[in-house]
Design an enzyme around this catalytic site. Structure first.
Site, PDB file in Angstrom:
ATOM      1  N   CYS A 191       0.226   3.908   2.601  1.00  0.00           N
ATOM      2  CA  CYS A 191       0.654   3.415   3.921  1.00  0.00           C
ATOM      3  C   CYS A 191       2.138   3.672   4.130  1.00  0.00           C
ATOM      4  O   CYS A 191       2.566   4.106   5.199  1.00  0.00           O
ATOM      5  CB  CYS A 191       0.405   1.904   4.062  1.00  0.00           C
ATOM      6  N   CYS A 202       0.846  -1.201   0.000  1.00  0.00           N
ATOM      7  CA  CYS A 202       0.000   0.000   0.000  1.00  0.00           C
ATOM      8  C   CYS A 202       0.879   1.248   0.000  1.00  0.00           C
ATOM      9  O   CYS A 202       1.534   1.550   0.998  1.00  0.00           O
ATOM     10  CB  CYS A 202      -0.905  -0.065   1.233  1.00  0.00           C
TER      11      CYS A 202
END
Ligand code: ZN
Length: 149
Positions: A68, A65
Site C-alpha cells: 500500500c 501494508c
C-alpha cells in the site's frame, strides 16, 4: 453538468463551464480539484459517492501494508494526471468499516465507482503504467455506455 463533493467540507457543488481546476466550493471557498488524492472517513466517502457525477476511484490502504505504501506515490501521480476527470480518494482500512462492507479481502484494493455503483475493481500492487491502462480503459467503457443511453 459535472457535480462533485468538496474535498474540504463534502458539500455538493456543480462545476461550471470554465476551468474545473479553478472551481471553488460555494460553501467554504476551497478548490474543488486539488490534483491530489483526498483522505476520506466513512461519511466523506459516502458524500463523494453520492454527490459525484464523475467516476470515483478509492484506494483502500493501511499504514502497516508495505505494498500500500509503495502504491501511494503511483496513486498520487495518477490523481494529478487524471485531474478533474476522476475523483481520487484514500480510505484507511483501519479507520473505517467500509472495507468489510465493500467485500475487500486484501489491500491495496482499488475500487472504481460511478453514480454510487461499483464498476471496476483491482487488487494488489500496480505500476503507474498498469494503473493508467486499467483506469483509462474503465473510463472509456463508461463514456461509451453513457453515449448509448
Ligand atoms: Zn467546501
Amino acid at each position: 453538468m459535472t457535480q462533485v463533493a468538496c474535498p474540504a467540507c463534502n458539500t455538493g457543488n456543480r462545476v461550471g463551464a470554465g476551468d474545473p481546476n479553478a472551481a471553488k466550493c460555494g460553501r467554504c471557498g476551497e478548490k474543488l480539484f486539488t490534483g491530489a488524492p483526498i483522505d476520506v472517513d466513512d461519511s466523506a466517502f459516502a458524500a463523494h459517492l453520492k454527490l459525484s457525477s464523475i467516476p470515483v476511484l478509492v484506494d483502500v490502504w493501511a499504514q502497516w501494508c508495505g505494498p500500500c505504501r509503495m502504491m501511494a506515490p503511483t496513486f498520487a501521480a495518477a490523481a494529478e494526471q487524471f485531474g478533474s476527470r476522476v475523483r481520487f480518494l484514500k480510505l484507511n482500512a483501519d479507520q473505517t468499516s467500509a472495507p468489510g462492507q465493500l467485500g475487500v479481502r486484501g489491500i491495496p484494493a482499488l475500487i472504481l465507482f460511478h453514480n454510487g455503483r461499483e464498476i471496476a475493481r483491482q487488487a494488489g500492487l500496480m505500476s503507474g503504467a498498469q494503473l493508467d491502462a486499467w483506469l483509462s480503459q474503465a473510463i472509456r467503457t463508461l463514456s461509451i455506455a453513457e453515449n448509448h443511453r
